[in-house]
Design a protein around this motif. Structure first.
Motif, PDB file in Angstrom:
ATOM      1  N   SER A 517       0.761  -1.136   0.038  1.00 35.37           N
ATOM      2  CA  SER A 517      -0.019   0.027  -0.026  1.00 35.37           C
ATOM      3  C   SER A 517       0.951   1.190   0.083  1.00 35.37           C
ATOM      4  O   SER A 517       0.404   2.135   0.622  1.00 35.37           O
ATOM      5  N   ASP A 520       1.213   5.457  -5.164  1.00 32.70           N
ATOM      6  CA  ASP A 520       0.222   6.538  -5.520  1.00 32.70           C
ATOM      7  C   ASP A 520       0.471   6.560  -6.871  1.00 32.70           C
ATOM      8  O   ASP A 520       1.202   6.234  -7.486  1.00 32.70           O
ATOM      9  N   LYS A 593     -11.036  -1.479  -2.566  1.00 33.19           N
ATOM     10  CA  LYS A 593     -10.107  -0.688  -1.478  1.00 33.19           C
ATOM     11  C   LYS A 593      -8.917  -0.176  -1.959  1.00 33.19           C
ATOM     12  O   LYS A 593      -8.553   0.771  -1.554  1.00 33.19           O
ATOM     13  N   GLU A 597      -7.778   3.699  -1.998  1.00 32.98           N
ATOM     14  CA  GLU A 597      -6.701   4.089  -1.150  1.00 32.98           C
ATOM     15  C   GLU A 597      -5.589   4.610  -1.878  1.00 32.98           C
ATOM     16  O   GLU A 597      -4.844   5.616  -1.311  1.00 32.98           O
ATOM     17  N   ARG A 601      -4.141   8.563  -1.741  1.00 27.34           N
ATOM     18  CA  ARG A 601      -2.850   8.708  -1.012  1.00 27.34           C
ATOM     19  C   ARG A 601      -2.011   9.753  -2.087  1.00 27.34           C
ATOM     20  O   ARG A 601      -0.941  10.258  -1.842  1.00 27.34           O
ATOM     21  N   PHE A 645     -12.900   2.857   4.206  1.00 30.49           N
ATOM     22  CA  PHE A 645     -11.898   3.379   3.234  1.00 30.49           C
ATOM     23  C   PHE A 645     -12.265   4.365   2.087  1.00 30.49           C
ATOM     24  O   PHE A 645     -11.302   4.466   1.247  1.00 30.49           O
ATOM     25  N   CYS A 646     -13.391   4.680   2.100  1.00 26.15           N
ATOM     26  CA  CYS A 646     -14.029   5.744   1.317  1.00 26.15           C
ATOM     27  C   CYS A 646     -14.750   6.665   1.920  1.00 26.15           C
ATOM     28  O   CYS A 646     -16.138   6.522   2.173  1.00 26.15           O
ATOM     29  N   VAL A 650     -10.221   9.741   5.592  1.00 26.46           N
ATOM     30  CA  VAL A 650      -9.780   8.237   5.542  1.00 26.46           C
ATOM     31  C   VAL A 650      -8.336   8.241   6.203  1.00 26.46           C
ATOM     32  O   VAL A 650      -7.384   8.652   5.380  1.00 26.46           O
ATOM     33  N   LEU A 652      -4.907   6.435   6.433  1.00 26.30           N
ATOM     34  CA  LEU A 652      -4.081   5.658   5.315  1.00 26.30           C
ATOM     35  C   LEU A 652      -2.633   5.142   5.943  1.00 26.30           C
ATOM     36  O   LEU A 652      -2.084   5.747   6.749  1.00 26.30           O
ATOM     37  N   ASN A 742      -9.597   3.036   9.687  1.00 24.94           N
ATOM     38  CA  ASN A 742      -9.351   2.427   8.422  1.00 24.94           C
ATOM     39  C   ASN A 742      -8.423   0.880   8.783  1.00 24.94           C
ATOM     40  O   ASN A 742      -7.884   1.178   9.961  1.00 24.94           O
ATOM     41  N   TRP A 744      -6.277  -2.739   7.757  1.00 26.05           N
ATOM     42  CA  TRP A 744      -5.527  -3.607   6.922  1.00 26.05           C
ATOM     43  C   TRP A 744      -5.304  -5.011   7.464  1.00 26.05           C
ATOM     44  O   TRP A 744      -4.719  -5.158   8.664  1.00 26.05           O
TER      45      TRP A 744
END
Length: 946
Positions: A517, A520, A593, A597, A601, A645-646, A650, A652, A742, A744
């Motif tokens: 993750s 970007d 997701k 994300e 980012r 996540f939306c 949010v 991150l 959020n 993960w």
């Protein structure tokens, strides 16, 4: 009759004789109309407007909603491109081409179909009080071309797809009885917006024929207000009204303008000299120091009542709504009233399976927007069509930002900028749309349409955007959705910033490299000087929900779903339908997701437009939504889960990987995307790690800080040693900022592998040979782990297998990979005891799917129950496997199409999965139920060396 009764009767008579008769200024035309289909185009020549038509229908409505039209068959003249024509020729579809069992796989199937001219007729009685007035015929939404007759006189023709058809009948009507006839034609003629445009195509709303929404006649003063366009100026706290007035003669008129709403500015009046015909006047209305602004958090709506009085004292009133807002772009950022906004949008492609046409009531649009808001969205893009007034009213009220398009997907069947009639129509239609809906604050963005084609569209659209930017500054303009990226655009609506692009197949970010993750789109938008809104991200598919079939009780049927369900049954897997839906749905949600994300980012990103939050039933059936076409949940992700996540805010985490050994540390850089109502002050971000039971195993907090509006705001980093995880396990890493959280999933495996007695006796091979056959015959245990690329095509080697689900669908993309929808796993199977798993794909399965292939069990034994099943494309519904077990000769075998040899020392999750399989194979629980022959096993690999 006694004298008391006589007096009462006389008083009542006197009362009624003195009462002024009130004449309504409106006649509702909804209800029964006479009707006839004109399939031979004989109506005009034979003067059907002068005859009584023989059938009846109800309006508002369509032919299909009235049960009129032809049965569906091979000769149905569809409107829309059918990329995959296999339905018309392939033997497996032969039974669905039979008249009594006709079913198409490429979109929803109407119960009736008609394309051509259809005539609608109604008797009307004009009151005497309407004499000398303008008489307006209002038809809210016609599909498509309308021609109107009063008695035997033709009034005219209109062909707007996105705005009401409005006719002035003053010169054609006098008090008394008349016949009103309307001919509607839904064919593409000289005006071609593109046969795939959602304004006209059968892919979504159906190419319906009819009239919906409000239908009425209205009497108005001959000097009246035609239209008002309102231009808010939030800096000067005023609104400028540009008023179009139709006058019957020269003279003076008085305009009184009263604003009401969250505040009450003073009434503004003005006097103007007007000439016969059309007049344009302007008035500036001060809104006061306490004026309220409109945005997604405070959707404040004002109403303007304008009263025109002429010199004779006749009055005309027009009421419109508006919002005080400024929607602009600066420094690569979209701004609402000077504050940064991040568009979290989805497409609305005119998908209305109950009616086949768009709703014209505000309540239904409010329901749709409420669902979108619950999933964290604030934006709706109308792909190649313009919605009716009710959608704008609902969006105004809900605080939604709309991108509206001029009913065009000028590609495939047509082009832009080549002098075709549609070039002129595009300007005219845009004018009609802005005149009808331009005051709505939700109307924030305008595009000419979707993905244009032709050699000259760039120059044409440069002029188009330039023209509208100069004429009306109330919204942002873009050439078209998708392309071209023009310097004149206010923002770019480009497809590049997303994790799966058209044609990328297994080379995309999500399929080509291990999960992370940390990426970007900063590099991808570096060259742009304007805000970037990513075009049609996602397109992640899910298996069909066959329980949905019963919902289709309107004008279309899910015959495509019926075909897919029958194919699944024929392949012996009907009992797995719900499991396929839920398992593939979990993978679909995971892919969305990751997509969302990545956008959040990206520094200074303008936003994204999903394709989509709900399913797209056309173009070969694109099941890309976590919601069905009715905007209802499918059961595998809730709005609350999605909006983690939306959302406007949010948290991150940038992580370079999700798979760890317990001698490593979880490292993450924490940031936040915050586009809320206002900046946060003195916020202390928190984090925690929990196990699957919810028990907190580690937690902490970051430095207290103020958080401005925007994204990529750094909150700090964490480094957590994972030595506390003594066994293989999944953990949940969560970050919270204020009331937003959020999470993960991560996996931790022991760095030191347990030594298991008996595993040394397992023979690990990558292809079957005579020695391995004899080893099995002698009672040995074999792990057959196929090398990637060695599975023959007929055994599944031609199935493009990746981690993600199918992109859009394989029919429309002409077979782009992946061809599968993830895996279905029995998490309780002892073979996976050391490899913790849910029933569906998650990131720890990325390696297996990347190094694996889907074996077609139909070529081996369809009755085998795999340890790990691969979910096939719903069109082919083959029984596929990643791992299965069987008895072979006197021995036992696990067949894995996951390659456990290639680069195994650098594949943490592969090492753990291999350990789990071998430990199972060495134990007493390894007792397969199925039997497989050596001959079948030999089919699983190429044998060039034998």
């Amino acid at each position: 009759m006694n004298w008391k009764t006589l007096i009462i009767v006389m008083v009542m008579a006197l009362t009624f004789s003195c009462r002024k008769t009130t004449v309504s200024n409106k006649i509702d035309l909804a209800g029964e109309w006479q009707f006839a289909i004109d399939s031979l185009d004989a109506g005009v020549t034979e003067k059907w407007f002068a005859k009584n038509l023989g059938d009846v229908v109800q309006l508002p409505g369509s032919l299909t909603s009235n049960g009129k039209g032809d049965d569906i068959g091979l000769n149905t003249p569809w409107t829309g491109q059918i990329v995959d024509s296999s339905f018309f020729k392939d033997p497996e579809y032969a039974k669905y081409r039979e008249p009594n069992n006709f079913k198409v796989p490429f979109w929803l199937q109407p119960v009736k179909y008609y394309k051509g001219a259809a005539w609608f007729q109604k008797k009307i009685d004009i009151p005497k009080g309407w004499e000398g007035k303008d008489i307006i015929l209002f038809l809210e939404r016609c599909h498509w071309e309308s021609r109107v007759w009063i008695d035997e006189q033709e009034v005219g023709m209109q062909n707007s797809l996105g705005a009401p058809h409005v006719y002035n009948l003053a010169g054609f009507l006098c008090p008394g009885k008349h016949t009103l006839t309307v001919c509607i034609d839904n064919r593409i003629k000289d005006i071609d917006p593109g046969l795939n445009s959602h304004s006209i195509s059968d892919h979504t709303q159906t190419n319906w024929n009819g009239i919906v929404g409000q239908l009425f006649l209205e009497a108005r003063a001959v000097t009246n207000i035609q239209n008002i366009q309102l231009f808010p100026d939030i800096q000067h706290k005023e609104v400028k009204a540009k008023v179009k007035i139709k006058s019957s003669d020269a003279g003076k008129i008085n305009l009184s303008m009263k604003v009401s709403g969250p505040t009450s500015p003073e009434i503004k009046t003005a006097e103007f000299d007007v000439q016969p015909g059309e007049n344009l006047v302007a008035i500036t209305i001060p809104m006061g120091d306490d004026v309220k602004l409109w945005d997604e958090f405070h959707p404040e709506i004002y109403q303007l009542q304008s009263v025109l009085t002429d010199t004779a004292g006749a009055t005309d009133t027009l009421i419109t709504t508006f919002g005080m807002r400024e929607f602009t772009a600066a420094n690569r950022q979209i701004l609402i009233n000077g504050n940064p906004v991040f568009l979290r949008g989805t497409l609305e492609c005119a998908i209305f399976p109950k009616t086949g046409f768009p709703p014209t009531d505000k309540a239904e649009w409010l329901r749709i927007l409420k669902v979108c808001r619950a999933h964290g969205l604030n934006h709706l893009r109308f792909h190649s069509w313009c919605p009716p007034k009710a959608a704008f009213e609902a969006a105004d009220e809900a605080g939604f930002y709309l991108q509206v398009e001029t009913s065009s997907w000028a590609n495939q069947s047509t082009t832009l900028g080549d002098g075709k009639p549609f070039d002129k129509y595009l300007y005219e239609e845009t004018e009609r749309m802005i005149e009808a809906y331009g005051n709505h604050p939700s109307f924030c963005m305008l595009s000419s349409g979707n993905e244009p084609g032709g050699p000259n569209y760039r120059a044409f659209l440069t002029e188009f955007v330039t023209y509208w930017k100069r004429k009306d500054n109330r919204r942002l303009y873009v050439s078209a959705a998708g392309w071209p990226d023009l310097d004149v655009n206010d923002y770019m609506n480009t497809p590049n910033p997303r994790i799966q692009g058209w044609g990328e197949e297994l080379k995309s970010i999500i399929n080509a490299g291990p999960p992370k993750s940390s990426y970007d789109w900063n590099d991808r938008i570096l060259t742009f000087t304007k805000p970037v809104v990513s075009h049609e991200i996602g397109q992640w598919c899910v298996y069909p929900n066959f329980k949905e079939i019963q919902k289709y009780d309107g004008v279309v049927r899910a015959k495509n779903f019926e075909i897919f369900q029958e194919t699944l049954t024929e392949n012996g897997m009907a009992h797995l339908a719900d499991s396929f839906l839920l398992a593939s749905g979990k993978l679909q949600a995971l892919c969305y997701k990751a997509d969302i994300e990545a956008a959040l980012r990206t520094t200074g990103f303008g936003g994204f437009q999903l394709l989509g939050l709900h399913d797209f039933p056309g173009q070969g059936t694109a099941l890309v939504g976590v919601l069905d076409p009715f905007w209802e949940e499918k059961g595998y992700i809730s709005p609350a889960e999605y909006s983690r996540f939306c959302n406007s805010t949010v948290p991150l985490a940038r992580m370079k990987k999700f798979i760890f050994k317990n001698n490593e540390s979880l490292e993450a850089e924490i940031e936040v995307a915050h586009f809320g109502n206002k900046p946060f002050t003195a916020i202390t971000p928190k984090w925690k790690i929990t196990d699957i039971s919810g028990k907190v195993v580690q937690e902490g907090q970051l430095t207290t800080t103020d958080i401005p509006l925007g994204n990529a705001f750094k909150l700090g980093g964490i480094n957590v040693p994972l030595g506390f995880a003594k066994t293989a396990q999944k953990l949940i890493f969560e970050v919270s900022v204020e009331n937003f959280a959020n999470q993960w999933d991560i996996w931790v495996y022991p760095a030191k592998t347990e030594i298991v007695t008996g595993t040394e006796k397992i023979k690990v091979v990558q292809q079957m040979d005579a020695a391995t056959q004899k080893f099995l015959e002698d009672g040995g245990t074999v792990l057959l782990t196929l090398k990637k690329g060695t599975l023959p095509a007929e055994m599944g080697g031609d199935i493009k297998t990746g981690f993600s689900s199918i992109f859009w669908n394989t029919a429309w993309t002409k077979g782009q990979g992946p061809h599968t929808l993830g895996i279905l796993v029995n998490p309780g199977h002892p073979a996976l005891a050391e490899f913790p798993s849910e029933y569906h794909s998650n990131w720890q399965w990325w390696d297996a799917m990347h190094y694996g292939q889907a074996m077609n069990l139909a070529k081996i034994d369809a009755n085998i129950k795999p340890v790990v099943r691969v979910i096939d494309d719903w069109v082919t519904n083959r029984p596929l496997a990643l791992v299965f077990e069987a008895k072979a000769g006197n021995g036992k075998i696990i067949v894995s199409s996951i390659d456990f040899v290639t680069d195994i020392n650098n594949r943490t999750e592969a090492q753990q999965l291999l350990f789990s399989l071998k430990k199972y194979m060495a134990g007493e629980k390894f007792n397969p139920l199925s039997q497989i022959s050596s001959e079948k096993l030999m089919l699983l690999t190429f044998h060039k060396s034998l």
